[in-house]
Scaffold this motif. Structure first.
Motif, PDB file in Angstrom:
ATOM      1  N   UNK A  46     -10.013  -2.286  -5.597  1.00 47.88           N
ATOM      2  CA  UNK A  46     -11.133  -1.384  -5.343  1.00 47.88           C
ATOM      3  C   UNK A  46     -11.184  -0.273  -6.375  1.00 47.88           C
ATOM      4  N   UNK A  47     -10.036   0.248  -6.757  1.00 47.13           N
ATOM      5  CA  UNK A  47     -10.027   1.312  -7.766  1.00 47.13           C
ATOM      6  C   UNK A  47     -10.504   0.788  -9.115  1.00 47.13           C
ATOM      7  N   UNK A  48     -10.112  -0.459  -9.421  1.00 44.11           N
ATOM      8  CA  UNK A  48     -10.564  -1.061 -10.670  1.00 44.11           C
ATOM      9  C   UNK A  48     -12.080  -1.261 -10.654  1.00 44.11           C
ATOM     10  N   UNK A  65     -11.422  -5.802  -0.558  1.00 45.45           N
ATOM     11  CA  UNK A  65     -11.128  -6.209   0.810  1.00 45.45           C
ATOM     12  C   UNK A  65     -12.154  -5.593   1.748  1.00 45.45           C
ATOM     13  N   UNK A  66     -12.145  -6.053   2.980  1.00 42.32           N
ATOM     14  CA  UNK A  66     -13.064  -5.501   3.972  1.00 42.32           C
ATOM     15  C   UNK A  66     -12.781  -4.025   4.216  1.00 42.32           C
ATOM     16  N   UNK A  67     -11.491  -3.656   4.200  1.00 42.22           N
ATOM     17  CA  UNK A  67     -11.140  -2.253   4.393  1.00 42.22           C
ATOM     18  C   UNK A  67     -11.648  -1.405   3.240  1.00 42.22           C
ATOM     19  N   UNK A  68     -11.478  -1.891   2.013  1.00 43.83           N
ATOM     20  CA  UNK A  68     -11.989  -1.153   0.847  1.00 43.83           C
ATOM     21  C   UNK A  68     -13.494  -0.925   0.976  1.00 43.83           C
ATOM     22  N   UNK A  69     -14.195  -1.952   1.386  1.00 45.24           N
ATOM     23  CA  UNK A  69     -15.647  -1.835   1.490  1.00 45.24           C
ATOM     24  C   UNK A  69     -16.031  -0.770   2.514  1.00 45.24           C
ATOM     25  N   UNK A  70     -15.320  -0.760   3.661  1.00 45.51           N
ATOM     26  CA  UNK A  70     -15.598   0.236   4.696  1.00 45.51           C
ATOM     27  C   UNK A  70     -15.330   1.647   4.181  1.00 45.51           C
ATOM     28  N   UNK A  77     -16.326   6.592   8.508  1.00 48.62           N
ATOM     29  CA  UNK A  77     -15.141   5.747   8.673  1.00 48.62           C
ATOM     30  C   UNK A  77     -14.019   6.234   7.761  1.00 48.62           C
ATOM     31  N   UNK A  78     -14.366   6.555   6.522  1.00 54.95           N
ATOM     32  CA  UNK A  78     -13.357   7.026   5.566  1.00 54.95           C
ATOM     33  C   UNK A  78     -12.690   8.296   6.064  1.00 54.95           C
ATOM     34  N   UNK A  79     -13.467   9.202   6.643  1.00 50.35           N
ATOM     35  CA  UNK A  79     -12.902  10.448   7.161  1.00 50.35           C
ATOM     36  C   UNK A  79     -11.975  10.169   8.348  1.00 50.35           C
ATOM     37  N   UNK A  80     -12.418   9.300   9.249  1.00 52.46           N
ATOM     38  CA  UNK A  80     -11.595   8.955  10.406  1.00 52.46           C
ATOM     39  C   UNK A  80     -10.307   8.267   9.970  1.00 52.46           C
ATOM     40  N   UNK A  81     -10.431   7.409   8.969  1.00 53.30           N
ATOM     41  CA  UNK A  81      -9.271   6.658   8.474  1.00 53.30           C
ATOM     42  C   UNK A  81      -8.249   7.613   7.860  1.00 53.30           C
ATOM     43  N   UNK A  82      -8.726   8.551   7.077  1.00 50.40           N
ATOM     44  CA  UNK A  82      -7.830   9.524   6.459  1.00 50.40           C
ATOM     45  C   UNK A  82      -7.086  10.324   7.527  1.00 50.40           C
TER      46      UNK A  82
END
Length: 247
Positions: A46-48, A65-70, A77-82
């Motif tokens: 994802x970073x690449x 991946x699906x997680x990267x896309x989310x 979602x990104x805020x909640x994940x962090x």
């Protein structure tokens, strides 16, 4: 000086600094900015893809991946994940510290009990016996031995009592139970990490929030003094040599 409070203040300050750093890193990472540290949230692919996208590259996003896309496409979602990952890291640190302390207590409790058994009166076959407060001589399992045999033993007066043995045995059981409880929390946190970092089947935002809440609850348990008190080595009741009755 209250060293315990000072240590806790240092730990809290370090945790707050880590959370601030994590937040800054996650924002830079999502923006595709290199910060000189290993990315915590996005995969290398994802970073690449982010770098190539900024440079006008045409690489397909299918490698994400699906997680990267989310994380890249859903800010909530990104805020909640962090928040969940930060809570998890804090809980893991708290549990690791508690486990280290609990293992030390269990080791101390085992050493104390071993010393008590070494100093106990022994029957001819090597069985350790103890005199209780009523003058009855008992084995480790509490069985009273024959009174004639008990009276024939050469008591020195410094043997540990049955009450001391029971107290120390129960202390060891409690110490080992505490270690087992902490290890169960450690395993649960491992399961939470595995679920949060499943890049192909990421949890929903609601599930991420639930995992964060669970991690926070586990950490709070230890912050509120989950660990038992240190093993007391100072208390030791000694047996008194029984009187031999003449018949």
């Amino acid at each position: 000086m209250d060293y315990t409070n000072a240590f806790n203040d240092i730990v809290r300050a370090q945790a707050e600094a880590r959370r601030e750093l994590d937040f800054a890193d996650s924002q830079r990472e999502l923006a595709g900015v290199e910060v000189g540290r290993i990315g915590r949230f996005l995969s290398p692919e994802a970073r690449e893809a982010l770098r190539e996208g900024k440079s006008g590259g045409s690489r397909s996003g299918s490698s994400m991946s699906a997680l990267d896309w989310m994380l890249l496409n859903d800010p909530a979602y990104a805020q909640a994940y962090e928040g969940a990952m930060n809570a998890l890291a804090d809980a893991e640190s708290a549990v690791d510290r508690a486990l280290e302390q609990a293992l030390e207590r269990a080791e101390t409790a085992q050493s104390i009990l071993d010393e008590t058994l070494d100093n106990a009166m022994k029957l001819p076959d090597g069985t350790a016996v103890f005199m209780d407060a009523e003058g009855t001589v008992r084995t480790e399992d509490g069985e009273a031995i024959d009174t004639v045999l008990a009276a024939a033993l050469e008591w020195q007066g410094n043997e540990p009592s049955y009450e001391t043995f029971v107290e120390q045995r129960d202390g060891l059981v409690a110490a080992n139970d505490a270690v087992a409880d902490i290890r169960r929390d450690q395993v649960e946190l491992g399961d939470i990490r595995a679920e949060l970092t499943d890049r192909d089947n990421p949890p929903s935002k609601e599930r991420v929030d639930a995992l964060r809440d669970r991690a926070e609850k586990i950490e709070t348990t230890y912050d509120e003094g989950h660990d038992p008190a240190p093993v007391d080595q100072s208390h030791s009741i000694r047996a008194v040599k029984p009187e031999v009755l003449d018949f």
